[in-house]
Design an enzyme around this catalytic site. Structure first.
Site, short mmCIF file in Angstrom:
data_model
loop_
_atom_site.label_atom_id
_atom_site.label_comp_id
_atom_site.label_asym_id
_atom_site.label_seq_id
_atom_site.Cartn_x
_atom_site.Cartn_y
_atom_site.Cartn_z
N GLY A 16 43.43 38.80 47.45
CA GLY A 16 43.79 38.05 46.25
C GLY A 16 45.27 37.69 46.27
N ALA A 17 45.77 37.35 47.48
CA ALA A 17 47.21 37.07 47.62
C ALA A 17 47.55 35.62 47.29
CB ALA A 17 47.66 37.39 49.05
N SER A 18 46.54 34.82 46.90
CA SER A 18 46.80 33.40 46.68
C SER A 18 47.46 33.11 45.32
CB SER A 18 45.50 32.60 46.80
OG SER A 18 44.53 33.11 45.90
N ASP A 66 36.25 35.89 51.39
CA ASP A 66 35.55 36.10 50.12
C ASP A 66 35.15 37.58 50.10
OD1 ASP A 66 33.72 36.39 48.07
OD2 ASP A 66 32.71 34.49 48.44
N VAL A 67 35.74 38.35 49.20
CA VAL A 67 35.54 39.81 49.24
C VAL A 67 34.12 40.23 48.85
CG1 VAL A 67 37.97 40.40 48.90
CG2 VAL A 67 36.46 40.22 46.91
N ASN A 93 43.21 43.95 45.54
CA ASN A 93 43.71 43.32 44.31
C ASN A 93 42.81 42.20 43.80
OD1 ASN A 93 46.00 42.12 42.46
ND2 ASN A 93 45.46 40.49 43.90
N TYR A 158 33.75 43.77 33.06
CA TYR A 158 35.11 43.93 33.60
C TYR A 158 35.60 45.36 33.31
CZ TYR A 158 40.09 42.90 34.45
OH TYR A 158 41.39 42.91 34.93
N ILE A 191 49.54 40.85 32.09
CA ILE A 191 50.47 40.27 33.05
C ILE A 191 50.26 38.74 33.09
CG2 ILE A 191 51.31 40.41 35.45
CD1 ILE A 191 51.33 43.15 33.95
N1 LIG Z 1 46.75 39.57 34.72
C1 LIG Z 1 46.50 40.67 34.03
O1 LIG Z 1 46.87 40.81 32.85
C2 LIG Z 1 45.77 41.82 34.69
C3 LIG Z 1 45.69 43.02 33.98
C4 LIG Z 1 45.03 44.08 34.55
C5 LIG Z 1 44.50 43.98 35.82
N2 LIG Z 1 44.59 42.79 36.48
C6 LIG Z 1 43.99 42.75 37.83
O2 LIG Z 1 44.92 42.27 38.77
C7 LIG Z 1 44.24 41.66 39.85
C8 LIG Z 1 44.87 40.30 40.13
O3 LIG Z 1 44.64 39.45 39.01
P1 LIG Z 1 45.69 38.35 38.53
O4 LIG Z 1 46.00 38.64 37.13
O5 LIG Z 1 46.76 38.21 39.53
O6 LIG Z 1 44.74 37.07 38.49
P2 LIG Z 1 44.69 35.75 39.36
O7 LIG Z 1 46.01 35.09 39.42
O8 LIG Z 1 43.51 35.01 38.85
O9 LIG Z 1 44.39 36.31 40.82
C9 LIG Z 1 43.12 36.73 41.23
C10 LIG Z 1 43.11 36.71 42.74
O10 LIG Z 1 41.83 37.19 43.19
C11 LIG Z 1 41.36 36.31 44.18
N3 LIG Z 1 39.89 36.33 44.22
C12 LIG Z 1 39.03 36.15 43.18
N4 LIG Z 1 37.76 36.21 43.64
C13 LIG Z 1 37.83 36.44 44.98
C14 LIG Z 1 36.87 36.58 46.01
N5 LIG Z 1 35.55 36.52 45.78
N6 LIG Z 1 37.31 36.80 47.28
C15 LIG Z 1 38.63 36.85 47.55
N7 LIG Z 1 39.59 36.73 46.61
C16 LIG Z 1 39.19 36.51 45.35
C17 LIG Z 1 41.90 34.94 43.80
O11 LIG Z 1 42.03 34.13 44.96
P3 LIG Z 1 41.09 32.89 45.36
O12 LIG Z 1 40.65 32.22 44.09
O13 LIG Z 1 41.97 32.06 46.22
O14 LIG Z 1 39.97 33.53 46.13
C18 LIG Z 1 43.29 35.31 43.30
O15 LIG Z 1 44.20 35.38 44.38
C19 LIG Z 1 42.77 41.61 39.45
O16 LIG Z 1 42.07 42.68 40.05
C20 LIG Z 1 42.82 41.80 37.95
O17 LIG Z 1 41.64 42.33 37.43
C21 LIG Z 1 45.20 41.72 35.95
#
Ligand SMILES: NC(=O)c1ccc[n+]([C@@H]2O[C@H](COP(=O)([O-])OP(=O)(O)OC[C@H]3O[C@@H](n4cnc5c(N)ncnc54)[C@H](OP(=O)(O)O)[C@@H]3O)[C@@H](O)[C@H]2O)c1
Length: 254
Positions: A16-18, A66-67, A93, A158, A191
């Site tokens: 999820g580094a994108s 794709d994880v 992540n 979730y 975040i």
């Molecule tokens: N933002 C918050 O407030 C928050 C709070 C608590 C926890 N988190 C956790 O933090 C982590 C990152 O989330 P984020 O907030 O940074 O959201 P984000 O910007 O939407 O990032 C999610 C990442 O996951 C990747 N992803 C989604 N489905 C995937 C798949 N099937 N295979 C591979 N990669 C996949 C996406 O990349 P692609 O679309 O390019 O595949 C993207 O890089 C998540 O686990 C989330 O639950 C976030």
């Protein structure tokens, strides 16, 4: 004092580094000296980040993954070994968030969320740990959420996935400690990322959240990345099975 956050010579995989937190973690681990396998589905975004990291002197391997697909995860680890010779750090992540009232939770919602947020962490953890065990050394960091501790409405699956990540972290730590691998989780609060942009767009909703966060602001990916760098480094060698809450104090009075 010696720089104990130094990750020179280490190889990290970040899923999820994108975007968002994963991108921030990849940037920080690279700044600390690690070479990074950047994994996600949007290859163009990974390639952009790879350029940025490489211009600062670290090596990268952007790879479309794709994880939810075990073969993709196996390839991600195999390519990392081929490219860098080893894997020292895995950051699980990649995650998705889907809104559904409890009574509307269906099989698709259940499978979609758990397959990315929990099953993907398990497969990647297994594949990376097999390699780390060969060197009797490794750090695995799972991104959970405060939703793994407290039940937020309309995101039942979730919440369950993140509670699962917290227990997965303990289970992995219990079995992998003896082969030199530390496993920890980070539970972020709110975040600013693609995942939360819609919630934060509405000023009233954003204000409601802010009122609950003692430090008075929402988090940035860097806030999580700093803790990830600590957990990836020698500074945390005696920490394992732990979930560190990084939420500006929100959970203190949820
Ligand atoms: N933002 C918050 O407030 C928050 C709070 C608590 C926890 N988190 C956790 O933090 C982590 C990152 O989330 P984020 O907030 O940074 O959201 P984000 O910007 O939407 O990032 C999610 C990442 O996951 C990747 N992803 C989604 N489905 C995937 C798949 N099937 N295979 C591979 N990669 C996949 C996406 O990349 P692609 O679309 O390019 O595949 C993207 O890089 C998540 O686990 C989330 O639950 C976030």
């Amino acid at each position: 004092m010696e720089n104990l956050l130094n990750l020179n010579g280490k190889t990290a995989i970040v899923t999820g580094a994108s975007s968002g937190i994963g991108k921030g973690i990849a940037q920080y681990l690279a700044k600390a000296g690690a070479n990074i396998t950047l994994a996600a589905r949007r290859l163009e975004k990974l390639q952009e980040l790879a350029k940025e990291i490489e211009s600062n002197g670290q090596k990268t391997l952007p790879i479309k993954v794709d994880v939810t697909q075990k073969e993709d995860i196996q390839k991600m680890v195999a390519e990392t070994i081929k490219h860098f010779g080893k894997v020292d750090i895995l950051v699980n992540n990649a995650g998705i968030l889907e809104y559904k009232n409890f009574l509307e939770v269906d099989e698709k919602n259940w499978n979609d969320v758990l397959n990315v947020n929990l099953r993907g962490y398990l497969w990647a953890g297994q594949e990376a740990a097999k390699e780390m065990a060969k060197n009797k050394s490794g750090k695995i960091i799972n991104i959970a959420s405060i939703a793994g501790f407290a039940a937020f409405p309309q995101i039942t699956v979730y919440n369950i996935s993140k509670a699962g990540v917290i227990m997965l972290t303990k289970s992995m730590a219990a079995e992998l400690g003896p082969v030199g691998i530390n496993v920890n989780a980070i539970a972020p609060g709110l975040i600013e990322t693609e995942m939360t942009q819609d919630i934060l767009k509405d000023p009233k909703t954003a204000e409601g959240f802010l009122a609950k966060i003692p430090v008075g602001r929402t988090g940035k990916p860097e806030d999580i990345a700093g803790v990830a760098a600590f957990l990836a480094s020698d500074l945390s060698n005696y920490v394992s099975g732990e979930t560190i809450v990084v939420d500006g104090g929100w959970i203190c009075h949820l």
